[in-house]
Design a protein around this motif. Sequence first.
Motif, mmCIF file in Angstrom:
data_model
loop_
_atom_site.group_PDB
_atom_site.id
_atom_site.type_symbol
_atom_site.label_atom_id
_atom_site.label_comp_id
_atom_site.label_asym_id
_atom_site.label_seq_id
_atom_site.Cartn_x
_atom_site.Cartn_y
_atom_site.Cartn_z
ATOM 1 N N ASN A 150 0.581 -1.090 -0.068
ATOM 2 C CA ASN A 150 -0.043 0.167 0.035
ATOM 3 C C ASN A 150 0.841 1.030 -0.208
ATOM 4 O OD1 ASN A 150 1.072 -0.040 2.639
ATOM 5 N ND2 ASN A 150 -0.903 -0.420 3.754
ATOM 6 N N TYR A 151 2.138 1.124 -0.107
ATOM 7 C CA TYR A 151 3.050 2.306 -0.233
ATOM 8 C C TYR A 151 3.534 2.843 0.887
ATOM 9 C CZ TYR A 151 6.341 4.974 -2.944
ATOM 10 O OH TYR A 151 7.523 5.571 -3.290
ATOM 11 N N VAL A 152 2.983 2.242 2.104
ATOM 12 C CA VAL A 152 3.265 2.947 3.497
ATOM 13 C C VAL A 152 4.667 2.708 3.599
ATOM 14 C CG1 VAL A 152 2.974 2.780 6.009
ATOM 15 C CG2 VAL A 152 0.988 3.070 4.258
ATOM 16 N N LYS A 153 5.422 3.683 4.162
ATOM 17 C CA LYS A 153 7.061 3.179 4.772
ATOM 18 C C LYS A 153 6.985 2.310 5.797
ATOM 19 C CE LYS A 153 11.387 5.536 5.253
ATOM 20 N NZ LYS A 153 12.258 6.900 5.142
ATOM 21 N N VAL A 154 7.801 1.181 5.734
ATOM 22 C CA VAL A 154 8.043 0.298 6.853
ATOM 23 C C VAL A 154 9.526 0.041 7.243
ATOM 24 C CG1 VAL A 154 7.703 -1.828 7.590
ATOM 25 C CG2 VAL A 154 5.979 -1.119 6.086
ATOM 26 N N TYR A 155 9.704 0.395 8.739
ATOM 27 C CA TYR A 155 10.985 0.375 9.199
ATOM 28 C C TYR A 155 11.008 -1.131 9.937
ATOM 29 C CZ TYR A 155 11.091 5.638 8.783
ATOM 30 O OH TYR A 155 11.292 6.775 8.743
ATOM 31 N N VAL A 156 12.266 -1.811 9.787
ATOM 32 C CA VAL A 156 12.406 -3.008 10.529
ATOM 33 C C VAL A 156 13.890 -3.034 10.784
ATOM 34 C CG1 VAL A 156 12.820 -5.452 10.270
ATOM 35 C CG2 VAL A 156 10.782 -4.433 9.011
ATOM 36 N N GLU A 183 4.806 4.920 13.192
ATOM 37 C CA GLU A 183 5.952 6.079 13.208
ATOM 38 C C GLU A 183 5.490 7.223 12.537
ATOM 39 O OE1 GLU A 183 9.533 5.451 13.942
ATOM 40 O OE2 GLU A 183 8.800 3.635 14.919
ATOM 41 N N ALA A 184 6.248 8.407 12.651
ATOM 42 C CA ALA A 184 5.857 9.693 12.445
ATOM 43 C C ALA A 184 5.441 9.607 10.831
ATOM 44 C CB ALA A 184 6.879 10.705 12.545
ATOM 45 N N ASP A 185 6.313 8.864 10.041
ATOM 46 C CA ASP A 185 6.027 8.768 8.727
ATOM 47 C C ASP A 185 5.894 7.623 7.790
ATOM 48 O OD1 ASP A 185 8.649 8.011 9.040
ATOM 49 O OD2 ASP A 185 9.645 8.707 7.245
ATOM 50 N N GLY A 186 5.558 6.617 8.792
ATOM 51 C CA GLY A 186 5.203 5.331 8.347
ATOM 52 C C GLY A 186 4.753 4.289 9.545
ATOM 53 N N VAL A 187 5.160 3.084 9.482
ATOM 54 C CA VAL A 187 4.992 2.040 10.648
ATOM 55 C C VAL A 187 6.441 1.442 10.756
ATOM 56 C CG1 VAL A 187 2.588 2.007 10.095
ATOM 57 C CG2 VAL A 187 4.140 0.544 8.802
ATOM 58 N N ARG A 188 6.421 0.754 12.069
ATOM 59 C CA ARG A 188 7.436 -0.061 12.262
ATOM 60 C C ARG A 188 6.900 -1.457 12.472
ATOM 61 N NH1 ARG A 188 12.326 -0.074 14.105
ATOM 62 N NH2 ARG A 188 12.329 2.177 14.053
ATOM 63 N N GLY A 189 7.677 -2.588 12.044
ATOM 64 C CA GLY A 189 7.383 -4.126 11.902
ATOM 65 C C GLY A 189 8.407 -5.012 12.412
ATOM 66 N N ARG A 190 8.061 -6.280 12.251
ATOM 67 C CA ARG A 190 9.013 -6.991 12.611
ATOM 68 C C ARG A 190 8.881 -8.229 11.445
ATOM 69 N NH1 ARG A 190 6.990 -11.518 15.013
ATOM 70 N NH2 ARG A 190 4.952 -11.631 15.712
ATOM 71 N N LEU A 191 10.045 -8.906 11.183
ATOM 72 C CA LEU A 191 10.099 -10.024 10.087
ATOM 73 C C LEU A 191 9.486 -11.241 10.773
ATOM 74 C CD1 LEU A 191 13.683 -9.891 8.716
ATOM 75 C CD2 LEU A 191 11.794 -9.054 7.641
ATOM 76 N N VAL A 192 8.586 -11.795 10.013
ATOM 77 C CA VAL A 192 7.908 -13.291 10.312
ATOM 78 C C VAL A 192 8.212 -14.272 9.423
ATOM 79 C CG1 VAL A 192 6.036 -11.678 11.538
ATOM 80 C CG2 VAL A 192 5.552 -12.379 9.078
#
Length: 430
Positions: free
Chosen positions: A397-403, A421-430
């Motif tokens: 969906n073109y949202v920036k993701v931090y891992v 996050e301020a300009d996206g979302v944070r995630g973890r690898l699964v």
Amino acid sequence: MKFAFYTLGCKVNQYETQAMEQRLTALGHELGDWTEPCDGFIVNTCTVTAVSDKKCRNIIRRVRKANPDAVVGVCGCYAQTKPEEVQALEVDVLAGTADRMAFLDAVVEEAAQRIRQSRQFWEKATAHREFERLPAGGLAARTRAMLKVQDGCCNYCSYCIIPYARGPIRSLPLSEAVEQAAALADEGYRELVVTGIEISSWGVEFRDGSSLKDLLSALCAAVPSMRVRLGSLEPRTITEDFCKTLAPFKNLCPQFHLSLQSGCDTVLKRMNRKYDTARYLESVTLLRQYFPHCAITTDLIVAFPGETEAEFQASLDFLKTCAFAQVHVFPYSRREGTPAAKIDGQHSNDEKARRSNEAGAVADALAQQYRQVMVGRTYAVLFEQPEGRDFTGHAENYVKVYVEADGLHNQVLPVEIVSVEADGVRGRLV
């Protein structure tokens, strides 16, 4: 020889720059950075707003001042619409929005000759009669490639100078688009961005019933290993037939950028847009029906001539109704030669700034709301580059993701979203 580029403006300009880069490297030349000494500099310009024009002039002046003995070539939309202003900036080679390869050859020839005392302008008038075929590809270190499938625009929105800069609609034939997409997949790109000045009009000049959905379904089928992302769409493009045709393709990115410009019908009419808010909302509803959890993004122009406070507030309310994932807010820019430049009720810069700030606050809140809904869900992320301790990329969906990871460049991996996050979302690898 060494050449450097500076590109302003849209994805189409980026596409055309990478095509010129490919041409130079194929000829054995080296690509440099525009901040370092080079034999030639190419500035690809934009003219969508008065601010864009100013940025173009500033960068041309900076390049010329820092590199008095280098060749400076300028092309693009600003050069097409205001060639006399560009010539006054001491450029060597000038072109508009077509014949990029001939323009580039002229830059190379001028750099080779180095006859600075008898500078000759190479100026090419643009006929705008055929689609200019340029090699598809990505800019240096990119994981996604751009495929330009269309040029020109015939909408003539009252505020826009682009139809005068780019000319009428021209389209890349479907078979050639598919061939180029397949070649990009073979080169290892993981995402294809379908771009153009107004891709919703792709194929209309063929007069055989071809439409954008035909092109997109052919591209998705041809490159199942690549994500296919769409450029900006006109709301009229989104019909039930469009959605039914494309929904089965799982590699079509569920992000749709629908141009809005105003959420008030009276302003849309003055803008000469070809829809009203009811038709726009119908498109939004259809997309969410056929592409659940998709991101719908848009552009908004504030302080259009004559826009009242009530009309402005109606626009803000409509943003909330549509629940956009992202809104790009622009203050109206008066463009000489467009009908809107003559409309009464031009707003002051202070008023433009106030409305931009207010609309920006609404846009930020909507973006945060959309990202919050992503928490707990898993998305496929195309990783692009390291940023500190993180590796970043973009979800479908073109949202920036931090891992927090490293070494993930050009990989598509599942990521569970854990926070915003301020300009996206944070995630973890699964």
